[in-house]
Design a protein around this motif. Structure first.
Motif, mmCIF file in Angstrom:
data_model
loop_
_atom_site.group_PDB
_atom_site.id
_atom_site.type_symbol
_atom_site.label_atom_id
_atom_site.label_comp_id
_atom_site.label_asym_id
_atom_site.label_seq_id
_atom_site.Cartn_x
_atom_site.Cartn_y
_atom_site.Cartn_z
ATOM 1 N N ASP A 266 0.799 -1.220 0.000
ATOM 2 C CA ASP A 266 0.000 0.000 0.000
ATOM 3 C C ASP A 266 0.840 1.283 0.000
ATOM 4 O O ASP A 266 0.309 2.368 0.162
ATOM 5 C CB ASP A 266 -0.951 0.016 1.205
ATOM 6 N N ALA A 267 2.159 1.163 -0.179
ATOM 7 C CA ALA A 267 3.034 2.335 -0.041
ATOM 8 C C ALA A 267 2.824 3.354 -1.155
ATOM 9 O O ALA A 267 2.817 4.563 -0.909
ATOM 10 C CB ALA A 267 4.486 1.887 0.001
ATOM 11 N N VAL A 268 2.660 2.880 -2.393
ATOM 12 C CA VAL A 268 2.433 3.811 -3.510
ATOM 13 C C VAL A 268 1.127 4.566 -3.288
ATOM 14 O O VAL A 268 1.045 5.783 -3.512
ATOM 15 C CB VAL A 268 2.420 3.055 -4.848
ATOM 16 N N HIS A 269 0.110 3.861 -2.828
ATOM 17 C CA HIS A 269 -1.174 4.499 -2.535
ATOM 18 C C HIS A 269 -1.019 5.575 -1.465
ATOM 19 O O HIS A 269 -1.538 6.697 -1.599
ATOM 20 C CB HIS A 269 -2.168 3.431 -2.080
ATOM 21 N N GLN A 270 -0.308 5.243 -0.378
ATOM 22 C CA GLN A 270 -0.142 6.208 0.705
ATOM 23 C C GLN A 270 0.638 7.439 0.253
ATOM 24 O O GLN A 270 0.311 8.571 0.631
ATOM 25 C CB GLN A 270 0.562 5.542 1.889
ATOM 26 N N MET A 271 1.634 7.240 -0.570
ATOM 27 C CA MET A 271 2.409 8.384 -1.056
ATOM 28 C C MET A 271 1.560 9.251 -1.983
ATOM 29 O O MET A 271 1.621 10.488 -1.927
ATOM 30 C CB MET A 271 3.672 7.901 -1.769
ATOM 31 N N ARG A 272 0.783 8.604 -2.828
ATOM 32 C CA ARG A 272 -0.110 9.365 -3.713
ATOM 33 C C ARG A 272 -1.125 10.169 -2.903
ATOM 34 O O ARG A 272 -1.436 11.326 -3.231
ATOM 35 C CB ARG A 272 -0.833 8.394 -4.644
ATOM 36 N N GLU A 307 2.820 10.231 -11.832
ATOM 37 C CA GLU A 307 3.729 9.073 -11.844
ATOM 38 C C GLU A 307 3.254 7.991 -10.880
ATOM 39 O O GLU A 307 3.238 6.806 -11.214
ATOM 40 C CB GLU A 307 5.143 9.518 -11.482
ATOM 41 N N LEU A 308 2.861 8.408 -9.683
ATOM 42 C CA LEU A 308 2.377 7.440 -8.700
ATOM 43 C C LEU A 308 1.048 6.838 -9.138
ATOM 44 O O LEU A 308 0.773 5.651 -8.897
ATOM 45 C CB LEU A 308 2.220 8.119 -7.344
ATOM 46 N N GLY A 309 0.220 7.643 -9.805
ATOM 47 C CA GLY A 309 -1.105 7.192 -10.204
ATOM 48 C C GLY A 309 -1.083 6.053 -11.200
ATOM 49 O O GLY A 309 -1.939 5.157 -11.158
ATOM 50 N N ARG A 310 -0.124 6.068 -12.096
ATOM 51 C CA ARG A 310 -0.057 4.991 -13.094
ATOM 52 C C ARG A 310 0.143 3.635 -12.420
ATOM 53 O O ARG A 310 -0.528 2.651 -12.759
ATOM 54 C CB ARG A 310 1.090 5.270 -14.068
ATOM 55 N N ALA A 311 1.052 3.597 -11.473
ATOM 56 C CA ALA A 311 1.284 2.333 -10.772
ATOM 57 C C ALA A 311 0.100 1.974 -9.891
ATOM 58 O O ALA A 311 -0.354 0.815 -9.856
ATOM 59 C CB ALA A 311 2.551 2.433 -9.928
ATOM 60 N N ARG A 312 -0.432 2.964 -9.176
ATOM 61 C CA ARG A 312 -1.546 2.690 -8.269
ATOM 62 C C ARG A 312 -2.783 2.208 -9.015
ATOM 63 O O ARG A 312 -3.453 1.266 -8.576
ATOM 64 C CB ARG A 312 -1.872 3.958 -7.469
ATOM 65 N N TYR A 352 1.598 -2.750 -13.560
ATOM 66 C CA TYR A 352 2.046 -2.272 -12.245
ATOM 67 C C TYR A 352 3.566 -2.312 -12.141
ATOM 68 O O TYR A 352 4.195 -1.372 -11.634
ATOM 69 C CB TYR A 352 1.430 -3.107 -11.123
ATOM 70 N N ALA A 353 4.152 -3.410 -12.633
ATOM 71 C CA ALA A 353 5.621 -3.512 -12.582
ATOM 72 C C ALA A 353 6.268 -2.390 -13.387
ATOM 73 O O ALA A 353 7.255 -1.771 -12.948
ATOM 74 C CB ALA A 353 6.061 -4.872 -13.110
ATOM 75 N N GLU A 354 5.705 -2.110 -14.568
ATOM 76 C CA GLU A 354 6.241 -1.008 -15.375
ATOM 77 C C GLU A 354 6.020 0.333 -14.686
ATOM 78 O O GLU A 354 6.903 1.196 -14.673
ATOM 79 C CB GLU A 354 5.576 -1.004 -16.751
ATOM 80 N N GLY A 355 4.844 0.501 -14.093
ATOM 81 C CA GLY A 355 4.554 1.747 -13.394
ATOM 82 C C GLY A 355 5.445 1.950 -12.193
ATOM 83 O O GLY A 355 5.917 3.056 -11.929
ATOM 84 N N LEU A 356 5.700 0.861 -11.457
ATOM 85 C CA LEU A 356 6.575 0.951 -10.288
ATOM 86 C C LEU A 356 7.997 1.293 -10.715
ATOM 87 O O LEU A 356 8.688 2.085 -10.056
ATOM 88 C CB LEU A 356 6.549 -0.359 -9.508
ATOM 89 N N GLY A 357 8.439 0.708 -11.834
ATOM 90 C CA GLY A 357 9.763 1.052 -12.341
ATOM 91 C C GLY A 357 9.857 2.522 -12.698
ATOM 92 O O GLY A 357 10.878 3.187 -12.424
ATOM 93 N N ALA A 358 8.785 3.054 -13.294
ATOM 94 C CA ALA A 358 8.766 4.479 -13.634
ATOM 95 C C ALA A 358 8.776 5.338 -12.372
ATOM 96 O O ALA A 358 9.419 6.391 -12.329
ATOM 97 C CB ALA A 358 7.547 4.794 -14.486
ATOM 98 N N VAL A 359 8.047 4.901 -11.340
ATOM 99 C CA VAL A 359 8.042 5.636 -10.069
ATOM 100 C C VAL A 359 9.437 5.675 -9.478
ATOM 101 O O VAL A 359 9.926 6.725 -9.047
ATOM 102 C CB VAL A 359 7.048 4.990 -9.078
#
Length: 564
Positions: A266-272, A307-312, A352-359
């Motif tokens: 849930d870390a990407v969500h919390q940061m967003r 950036e965070l939104g794409r992964a989330r 998600y993996a691609e989005g996390l890499g971009a983040v």
């Protein structure tokens, strides 16, 4: 490579002369003592030129010798400190001093050090003779280290020597905080009786550079054009409350950073969410600050949010698809799900993996680091307008009333909109902005007059107590208003969720339609896609239904605003 984490709970003591460590047999369940062979520990401590790590009470060192040679990162914890350990050759690094600090070691503190170079702060050599103490079950309870310390201040050029005793709990220590404290208290009583005194510094590195606490090394950036910030001198002012909220949110964003990098749950969500809260507070209370500064910050925060939104979004989509497919697994065999599982869930996980890499790439970028610099500078020395000096209760109420007005106008615009879905999305954003702005001031404490990072020179104790009492009184007076802000947020929250779930549902159905078309072209059975769409459609999510709910919420919010 993830480091090995443990909690370090210890106490330090100064000792003069050649007094021996006393026996602790019989003290609070201690039944055995084992003397260890002396070892030599050589450590280099690192920090940025402006002591960014010290300012946050973080220690980074590279140590040779002993059983835990390697890179060590120590951060504050509720009890003791959290220590993360990596081997000397982490990431293929050379074991010699002078090599760059490994990226894995820097990863947890990137949001603090950013792209600034780290250089030696001090070099410390310790000759350690330790005694390990155990309980009746043979488990090691603690270690008492007798340290002869030689330290050189790498920047100040001062050489210091001293002797200290260190009592550190080990893996067999009691399993409750109360019992651990009792054990340390019992050990301390014996050490003090033997001639020791509590250490004048909390850590070797602090003493090596001539301070009692590392935070004494930090110095506040002085921006004469913004001093003094009159609004911050008055705890009842709007500026004092809103800047307090922004400081808390900035600290939360920085704390989110290492968790998002590590892909913690849930870390990407919390940061967003932290980004959205910051943007909302800056938008609703924008009139308290210079316009250009707010515009620039919101723009850069918005970019980070994208950036965070794409992964989330991919994460949410994948979780929903996995759940829905599991829900139709028991349907007749005419609804095969294997191909859909691969296409839908597998595709979402790849996204998600691609989005996390971009983040992760973005979080290593100069643009992101400059955003953090700007945020910290903004909350330390805020560019306040004269409005910020006004009484907090009245000014915050006016700003929240304006936010409710924006929500009301956007809600009214839905009926006549040529495209009601985008119009409803604007309603959702206005409701979310109101909610976050109200929650922020409901929780914020008035800030002190200076920046978030205080200069080393502190006011006299009497003046400090007087100032603390003044702010405590202001906080007590403001408490009744906090309840009103919390009620606003409580009404806005379900509307935000309702509209958010509906918006996500529409995007979900669109994704299913696209995937079904691609599956059909690929020769796959597409019956399951129709079933998933049918399961997702709800009669209570038509525009008239949700618009009615929004109008009802707006009426309630207007009533609450009148009571502020």
């Amino acid at each position: 490579m993830t480091g090995q984490e443990q909690t370090e709970i210890e106490r330090k003591y100064d000792i003069e002369g050649l007094r021996p460590v006393p026996s602790l047999l019989g003290v609070d369940g201690i039944t055995a003592e084992t003397a260890e062979e002396p070892v030599i520990l050589s450590a280099v401590y690192y920090d940025t030129d402006d002591h960014a790590l010290a300012r946050n009470r973080i220690v980074l060192r590279r140590r040779e010798g002993g059983g835990d040679a390697g890179w060590h990162l120590k951060t504050p914890a509720d009890e003791g400190r959290t220590e993360v350990h990596w081997p000397l050759d982490i990431g293929g690094a050379d074991s010699a001093e002078g090599e760059p600090i490994p990226a894995d070691v820097l990863e947890p503190v990137r949001a603090i050090v950013r792209d600034r170079p780290l250089t030696p702060l001090a070099r410390i050599s310790t000759v350690r003779t330790a005694v390990r103490i155990s309980g009746a079950d043979g488990q090691a309870l603690a270690e008492i280290a007798d340290d002869l310390v030689s330290a050189s201040d790498a920047r100040g050029g001062t050489y210091r020597k001293w002797r200290e005793w260190e009592a550190e709990l080990l893996g067999g220590a009691p399993d409750t905080r109360k019992k651990r404290t009792r054990l340390l208290d019992a050990i301390e009583q014996e050490l003090l009786a033997a001639g020791a005194t509590p250490s004048t510094s909390v850590a070797k590195i602090a003493r090596a550079v001539g301070v009692r606490s590392l935070t004494e090394l930090s110095t506040a950036e002085m921006l004469p054009g913004l001093l003094p910030a009159a609004a911050l001198q008055h705890p009842d002012s709007a500026g004092a409350i809103v800047v307090g909220a922004l400081r808390e949110l900035t600290a939360t964003l920085i704390a989110n950073d290492p968790l998002a990098r590590a892909d913690a749950p849930d870390a990407v969500h919390q940061m967003r969410t932290s980004v959205r809260r910051l943007r909302s507070v800056l938008a609703v209370y924008a009139r308290l600050f210079e316009k250009s500064a707010v515009t620039d910050l919101r723009l850069e925060l918005g970019r980070l949010g994208v950036e965070l939104g794409r992964a989330r979004d991919a994460e949410v989509r994948g979780a929903r698809l996995a759940g829905e497919l599991a829900g139709v697994a028991g349907y007749p065999s005419g609804y095969p799900t294997d191909d859909a599982q691969t296409r839908l869930v597998g595709g979402a996980r790849r996204d998600y993996a691609e989005g996390l890499g971009a983040v992760r790439s973005y979080l290593l970028s100069p643009r992101y680091y400059r955003l953090l610099d700007s945020l910290e500078r903004f909350v330390a020395w805020p560019p306040l307008t004269s409005r910020a000096e006004r009484p907090a209760a009245a000014e915050i109420a006016r700003d929240l009333e304006r936010a409710v007005g924006v929500l009301a106008r956007r809600t009214s615009a839905v009926t006549d909109a040529d495209a009601p879905e985008p119009a409803l999305h604007e309603v959702r954003k206005a409701a979310r902005r109101l909610r976050y702005a109200a929650e922020a001031v409901a929780a914020a404490q008035p800030v002190a007059g200076g920046p978030a990072t205080e200069p080393a020179a502190r006011p006299a104790k009497k003046a400090a107590k007087k100032e603390a009492a003044k702010r405590a009184e202001a906080a007590a007076r403001f408490a009744k208003h906090r309840r009103g802000y919390a009620r606003l947020a409580k009404v806005a929250k379900p509307l935000v969720k309702r509209l958010g779930d509906r918006h996500d549902g529409l995007l979900y159905i669109e994704e299913l339609d696209r995937a079904a078309q691609a599956a059909h072209e690929g020769g796959e059975n597409t019956l399951v896609y129709g079933l998933l769409v049918a399961r997702a459609e709800r009669l209570d999510e038509t525009v008239p239904v949700v618009l009615c709910e929004a109008e009802r919420a707006v009426r309630a919010l207007k009533r609450l605003i009148r009571d502020l």
